[in-house]
Scaffold this active site. Structure first.
Site, PDB file in Angstrom:
ATOM      1  N   GLN A 144      15.240  33.980 -27.566  1.00  0.00           N
ATOM      2  CA  GLN A 144      14.226  32.943 -27.705  1.00  0.00           C
ATOM      3  C   GLN A 144      12.869  33.601 -27.918  1.00  0.00           C
ATOM      4  O   GLN A 144      12.700  34.785 -27.630  1.00  0.00           O
ATOM      5  CB  GLN A 144      14.276  32.064 -26.446  1.00  0.00           C
ATOM      6  CG  GLN A 144      13.629  30.720 -26.576  1.00  0.00           C
ATOM      7  CD  GLN A 144      12.219  30.723 -26.039  1.00  0.00           C
ATOM      8  OE1 GLN A 144      11.833  31.577 -25.249  1.00  0.00           O
ATOM      9  NE2 GLN A 144      11.435  29.772 -26.499  1.00  0.00           N
ATOM     10  N   ASN A 146      10.036  34.079 -26.588  1.00  0.00           N
ATOM     11  CA  ASN A 146       9.236  34.853 -25.633  1.00  0.00           C
ATOM     12  C   ASN A 146      10.031  35.961 -24.946  1.00  0.00           C
ATOM     13  O   ASN A 146       9.613  36.473 -23.920  1.00  0.00           O
ATOM     14  CB  ASN A 146       8.609  33.922 -24.592  1.00  0.00           C
ATOM     15  CG  ASN A 146       9.639  33.263 -23.690  1.00  0.00           C
ATOM     16  OD1 ASN A 146      10.830  33.294 -23.983  1.00  0.00           O
ATOM     17  ND2 ASN A 146       9.188  32.667 -22.613  1.00  0.00           N
ATOM     18  N   LYS A 147      11.152  36.373 -25.517  1.00  0.00           N
ATOM     19  CA  LYS A 147      11.992  37.403 -24.908  1.00  0.00           C
ATOM     20  C   LYS A 147      11.675  38.788 -25.472  1.00  0.00           C
ATOM     21  O   LYS A 147      10.912  38.945 -26.413  1.00  0.00           O
ATOM     22  CB  LYS A 147      13.479  37.074 -25.117  1.00  0.00           C
ATOM     23  CG  LYS A 147      13.894  35.749 -24.491  1.00  0.00           C
ATOM     24  CD  LYS A 147      13.599  35.701 -23.008  1.00  0.00           C
ATOM     25  CE  LYS A 147      14.128  34.476 -22.318  1.00  0.00           C
ATOM     26  NZ  LYS A 147      13.331  33.295 -22.381  1.00  0.00           N
ATOM     27  N   THR A 148      12.317  39.801 -24.892  1.00  0.00           N
ATOM     28  CA  THR A 148      12.072  41.191 -25.264  1.00  0.00           C
ATOM     29  C   THR A 148      12.341  41.443 -26.743  1.00  0.00           C
ATOM     30  O   THR A 148      11.556  42.074 -27.439  1.00  0.00           O
ATOM     31  CB  THR A 148      12.982  42.116 -24.427  1.00  0.00           C
ATOM     32  OG1 THR A 148      12.830  41.775 -23.058  1.00  0.00           O
ATOM     33  CG2 THR A 148      12.645  43.562 -24.639  1.00  0.00           C
ATOM     34  N   ILE A 149      13.472  40.965 -27.221  1.00  0.00           N
ATOM     35  CA  ILE A 149      13.829  41.008 -28.640  1.00  0.00           C
ATOM     36  C   ILE A 149      14.015  39.560 -29.054  1.00  0.00           C
ATOM     37  O   ILE A 149      14.718  38.806 -28.384  1.00  0.00           O
ATOM     38  CB  ILE A 149      15.130  41.798 -28.891  1.00  0.00           C
ATOM     39  CG1 ILE A 149      14.962  43.251 -28.460  1.00  0.00           C
ATOM     40  CG2 ILE A 149      15.540  41.709 -30.349  1.00  0.00           C
ATOM     41  CD1 ILE A 149      16.236  44.069 -28.534  1.00  0.00           C
TER      42      ILE A 149
END
Length: 190
Positions: A144, A146-149
């Protein structure tokens, strides 16, 4: 190709792409046969999908406190919340910080429980040589925004268990598998 690359990166046998981490969690819970009347311990500090995924299969989320040092599931409080109806623990690894998987794994083994890791925010995190998502029966990840990847949306499920991988494949295909010589066959994995 992406599933295989992630499997190698995480050190797991199976990686299965799904449309979101929420779908990954629901599929993991269903694949383990958890449903109405069952309880699943989740941390009180997490994104709403961890608990609502449990509700989506008719089970009951039981909230346990977090550890102040990591903001992750407190193994002591999780163990205090176990009842005869408890079937699984869902530790959430937050912001690359992993839950105490050594202690949670021992509790799960001792009490006959499954572990489903919510590693939505922790791609690349590791502890004791095991990647986030590689400790439990199943692990879940998010892509999603706002995640790391990120890919804007999407998710992954991880497992080393062949039977669970087949159940997940059936669940993500709505119980249908293409078979040679037939258009679609219904799976008994559901």
């Amino acid at each position: 190709a992406a599933e295989k690359a992630f499997a190698e990166f995480l050190g797991v046998k199976h990686v299965l792409a799904v449309n979101s981490c929420t779908s990954a969690l629901i599929s993991a819970i269903r694949a383990l046969g958890i449903g109405p009347g069952d309880e699943v311990i989740v941390p009180a500090y997490t994104y709403v999908s961890t608990a609502t995924s449990v509700l989506m299969v008719g089970a009951v989320p039981v909230f346990a406190d977090m550890e102040r040092s990591s903001y992750c599931l407190d193994p002591k409080d999780a163990e205090r919340k176990i009842t005869p109806r408890t079937k699984a623990l869902i530790p959430v690894h937050l912001g690359g910080q992993m839950a105490d998987m050594d202690r949670l794994t021992l509790i799960a083994q001792r009490r006959g429980l499954e572990i489903i890791e919510d590693a939505a925010q922790s791609i690349g995190a590791a502890c004791d040589g095991h990647a986030a998502g590689a400790w439990g029966a199943l692990g879940s990840f998010s892509f999603q925004s706002n995640k790391t990847i990120t890919s804007g949306e999407g998710g992954l499920l991880t497992t080393d268990d062949d039977a669970l991988a087949e159940r997940i494949k059936a669940l993500r295909a709505v119980g249908r598998f293409p078979t040679p010589g037939a258009s679609v066959a219904r799976s008994s994995a559901l």
